[in-house]
Scaffold this active site. Structure first.
Site, PDB file in Angstrom:
ATOM      1  CB  CYS A  51      -0.817   0.056   1.146  1.00  0.00           C
ATOM      2  SG  CYS A  51      -1.866   1.396   1.160  1.00  0.00           S
ATOM      3  CB  CYS A  93     -12.646  11.625   4.133  1.00  0.00           C
ATOM      4  SG  CYS A  93     -12.297  11.846   2.305  1.00  0.00           S
ATOM      5  N   GLY A 121      -2.942  10.392   1.202  1.00  0.00           N
ATOM      6  CA  GLY A 121      -3.080  10.927  -0.001  1.00  0.00           C
ATOM      7  C   GLY A 121      -4.103  10.828  -1.017  1.00  0.00           C
ATOM      8  CD  GLU A 122      -7.776  11.364  -4.684  1.00  0.00           C
ATOM      9  OE1 GLU A 122      -8.486  10.648  -3.721  1.00  0.00           O
ATOM     10  OE2 GLU A 122      -7.644  10.902  -5.983  1.00  0.00           O
ATOM     11  CB  SER A 174      -8.128   3.821  -3.765  1.00  0.00           C
ATOM     12  OG  SER A 174      -9.259   4.373  -2.953  1.00  0.00           O
ATOM     13  CB  SER A 176     -13.492   6.624  -1.474  1.00  0.00           C
ATOM     14  OG  SER A 176     -12.255   6.015  -1.642  1.00  0.00           O
ATOM     15  CG  LEU A 177     -20.265   5.810  -3.717  1.00  0.00           C
ATOM     16  CD1 LEU A 177     -20.651   7.045  -4.621  1.00  0.00           C
ATOM     17  CD2 LEU A 177     -21.363   4.646  -4.314  1.00  0.00           C
ATOM     18  CG  HIS A 178     -16.614   6.317   1.587  1.00  0.00           C
ATOM     19  ND1 HIS A 178     -16.411   4.776   1.572  1.00  0.00           N
ATOM     20  CD2 HIS A 178     -15.653   6.941   1.457  1.00  0.00           C
ATOM     21  CE1 HIS A 178     -15.043   4.982   1.545  1.00  0.00           C
ATOM     22  NE2 HIS A 178     -14.599   6.187   1.356  1.00  0.00           N
ATOM     23  CG  ASN A 197      -9.644   0.361  10.072  1.00  0.00           C
ATOM     24  OD1 ASN A 197      -9.720  -0.682  10.447  1.00  0.00           O
ATOM     25  ND2 ASN A 197      -9.102   0.580   8.884  1.00  0.00           N
TER      26      ASN A 197
HETATM   27  N1  SAH Z   1      -7.433   9.091  -1.063  1.00  0.00           N
HETATM   28  C1  SAH Z   1      -7.664   8.015  -1.655  1.00  0.00           C
HETATM   29  C2  SAH Z   1      -6.907   6.788  -1.382  1.00  0.00           C
HETATM   30  C3  SAH Z   1      -6.398   6.527   0.216  1.00  0.00           C
HETATM   31  S1  SAH Z   1      -7.496   6.232   1.319  1.00  0.00           S
HETATM   32  C4  SAH Z   1      -9.327   7.570  -1.350  1.00  0.00           C
HETATM   33  O1  SAH Z   1      -9.708   8.212  -0.249  1.00  0.00           O
HETATM   34  O2  SAH Z   1      -9.867   6.753  -1.888  1.00  0.00           O
HETATM   35  C5  SAH Z   1      -7.941   4.457   1.167  1.00  0.00           C
HETATM   36  C6  SAH Z   1      -9.156   4.009   1.457  1.00  0.00           C
HETATM   37  O3  SAH Z   1      -9.282   4.125   2.779  1.00  0.00           O
HETATM   38  C7  SAH Z   1     -10.353   4.770   1.026  1.00  0.00           C
HETATM   39  O4  SAH Z   1     -11.362   4.177   0.465  1.00  0.00           O
HETATM   40  C8  SAH Z   1     -10.494   5.786   2.429  1.00  0.00           C
HETATM   41  O5  SAH Z   1     -11.979   5.938   2.342  1.00  0.00           O
HETATM   42  C9  SAH Z   1     -10.472   4.469   3.392  1.00  0.00           C
HETATM   43  N2  SAH Z   1     -10.454   5.172   4.765  1.00  0.00           N
HETATM   44  C10 SAH Z   1     -10.074   6.117   5.070  1.00  0.00           C
HETATM   45  N3  SAH Z   1     -10.075   6.391   6.569  1.00  0.00           N
HETATM   46  C11 SAH Z   1     -10.587   5.234   6.955  1.00  0.00           C
HETATM   47  C12 SAH Z   1     -10.867   4.658   8.021  1.00  0.00           C
HETATM   48  N4  SAH Z   1     -10.587   5.428   9.297  1.00  0.00           N
HETATM   49  N5  SAH Z   1     -11.274   3.426   8.416  1.00  0.00           N
HETATM   50  C13 SAH Z   1     -11.422   2.602   7.250  1.00  0.00           C
HETATM   51  N6  SAH Z   1     -11.080   3.132   6.023  1.00  0.00           N
HETATM   52  C14 SAH Z   1     -10.820   4.347   5.905  1.00  0.00           C
HETATM   53 FE1  SF4 Z   2      -8.160  10.208   3.601  1.00  0.00          FE
HETATM   54 FE2  SF4 Z   2      -8.472   9.694   0.981  1.00  0.00          FE
HETATM   55 FE3  SF4 Z   2     -10.044  11.353   2.091  1.00  0.00          FE
HETATM   56 FE4  SF4 Z   2      -7.821  11.884   1.641  1.00  0.00          FE
HETATM   57  S1  SF4 Z   2      -9.471  11.491   0.105  1.00  0.00           S
HETATM   58  S2  SF4 Z   2      -8.680  12.608   3.426  1.00  0.00           S
HETATM   59  S3  SF4 Z   2      -6.558   9.921   2.245  1.00  0.00           S
HETATM   60  S4  SF4 Z   2      -9.757   8.956   2.705  1.00  0.00           S
END
Ligand code: SAH
Ligand code: SF4
Length: 349
Positions: free
Chosen positions: A104, A115, A164-165, A194, A219-221, A299
């Protein structure tokens, strides 16, 4: 951000040897991936004089300190890499379902997206990583896995799910993937980027001949606009519609065979984890086509969301499955060393 652009390893080498023939340049690129070689002095296929010059002028790798942590279960390793400017990034090695290893990687120091559930987001964006800094995280683990004290087996997958993004650092991420594809045996379908859903970049990559067709996970969520906006401030009005239009175009262009699209969905207790949310997600996914859903257990972070109980995750999955959607559930590993997704956060030393 008022930062000095760092020279890449390749640029430093070209500057040092302006007349370097292409095959020699390629040897330097291959050399840093050579198993067992630890410095330019080891690169036995280069003339001794060139080796000495390289050793004096070009860093063999972009990090200067490495702090390795191992989970009690031995299925996860995390390393904090110190960079010459004092920034630190995290990279993780996880055992995967095939008994091999997934790396990773981080793509930025911090992240601008903020987020609500993500520890990295609390750092804000400090800077983008260079392609070398991304590639060198993979090199770090290639060396580790192959070393006598390493855990054996091999690295089969890479995920851009660290700090990071990735699509906010599009060019460097692209370059790093191209390098890894060229220099390792890790293939296109074993690499996943991602993204929090940066649509301008997602749209650009559809037209970009140089973009490697790695797997994409969005990352739809939440497929509910209001809920998504609450937990992802990068969301905006019309996002879901635009994402859907993009996804249809993506699948038309790249779908079929082993290509599909994944939506990630974090499970936040009483926020986005009800059967009604699952139904909305199912409808959204079905309106697109070959979309899979990856459920991510939350997490714990300082944000203090509640963890969805197992039975409720099961119920959420059932709704999706009854709608014919392939759904996977991410197992959480490495949380004892804060190596799980969303727990990656380091402050400047
Ligand atoms: N920035 C990108 C990639 C890094 S984060 C993104 O957001 O997709 C990778 C994944 O971890 C994303 O799906 C993100 O939403 C998730 N993630 C972030 N914080 C988390 C947490 N506390 N518990 C579980 N997954 C988490
Ligand atoms: Fe975390 Fe990905 Fe959101 Fe950035 S975009 S704050 S790395 S979950």
């Amino acid at each position: 951000m008022g930062m000095v652009t760092q020279k890449t390893r390749g640029e430093l080498i070209r500057n040092l040897f302006p007349e370097l023939p292409d095959y020699r340049f390629r040897q330097t690129e291959e050399a840093v991936f050579h198993a067992g070689w630890k410095s330019w002095n080891d690169v036995s296929n280069l003339p001794g004089e060139a080796r000495a010059k390289l050793a004096a002028e070009v860093p063999w790798t972009s990090w200067t300190a490495a702090d390795l942590h191992r989970s009690a279960a031995g299925d996860t390793f995390k390393t904090i890499l110190g960079l010459p400017d004092g920034n630190r990034i995290e990279t993780v090695l996880m055992k995967n379902s095939r008994g091999q290893w997934t790396v990773c990687v981080s793509s930025q120091v911090g992240c601008a997206m903020k987020c609500a559930f993500c520890a990295t987001g609390t750092m804000g964006l400090l800077r983008n990583l260079t392609s070398d800094e991304i590639v060198d995280q993979v090199r770090y683990w290639l060396d580790f896995v192959a070393s006598p004290e390493g855990p054996g087996s091999r690295i089969s997958n890479i995920v851009f799910m660290g700090m990071g993004e990735p699509l906010a650092n599009y060019e460097n991420v692209k370059e790093s993937i191209r390098t890894v594809l060229k220099r390792t045996d890790i293939g296109l379908t074993r690499i996943t980027v991602s993204t929090s859903g940066m649509l301008p970049q997602l749209e650009a990559l559809l037209l970009d001949q140089d973009w490697p067709d790695v797997r994409l996970a969005v990352s739809l969520h939440s497929a509910d606009a209001k809920t998504r906006a609450q937990i992802m401030p990068s969301s905006y009005e019309g996002f879901l519609e635009r994402l859907k239009n993009w996804a249809l175009k993506y699948l038309a262009a790249k779908g079929g065979g082993r290509r599909h699209l994944t939506f990630e969905h974090i499970m936040l207790g009483n926020v986005n984890d009800s059967p009604e949310h699952a139904a909305k997600l199912a409808d959204f996914a079905k309106s697109i086509g070959d979309v899979r859903v990856n459920l991510i257990p939350y997490n714990r972070t300082d944000a203090g969301f509640a963890v969805t109980p197992d039975a409720r995750i099961r119920a959420f999955m059932d709704v999706l499955e009854r709608n014919g959607i392939t759904v996977t559930r991410r197992k959480s590993q490495g949380d004892d060393i804060a190596a799980a997704c969303g727990q990656l956060v380091v402050r400047k030393s």
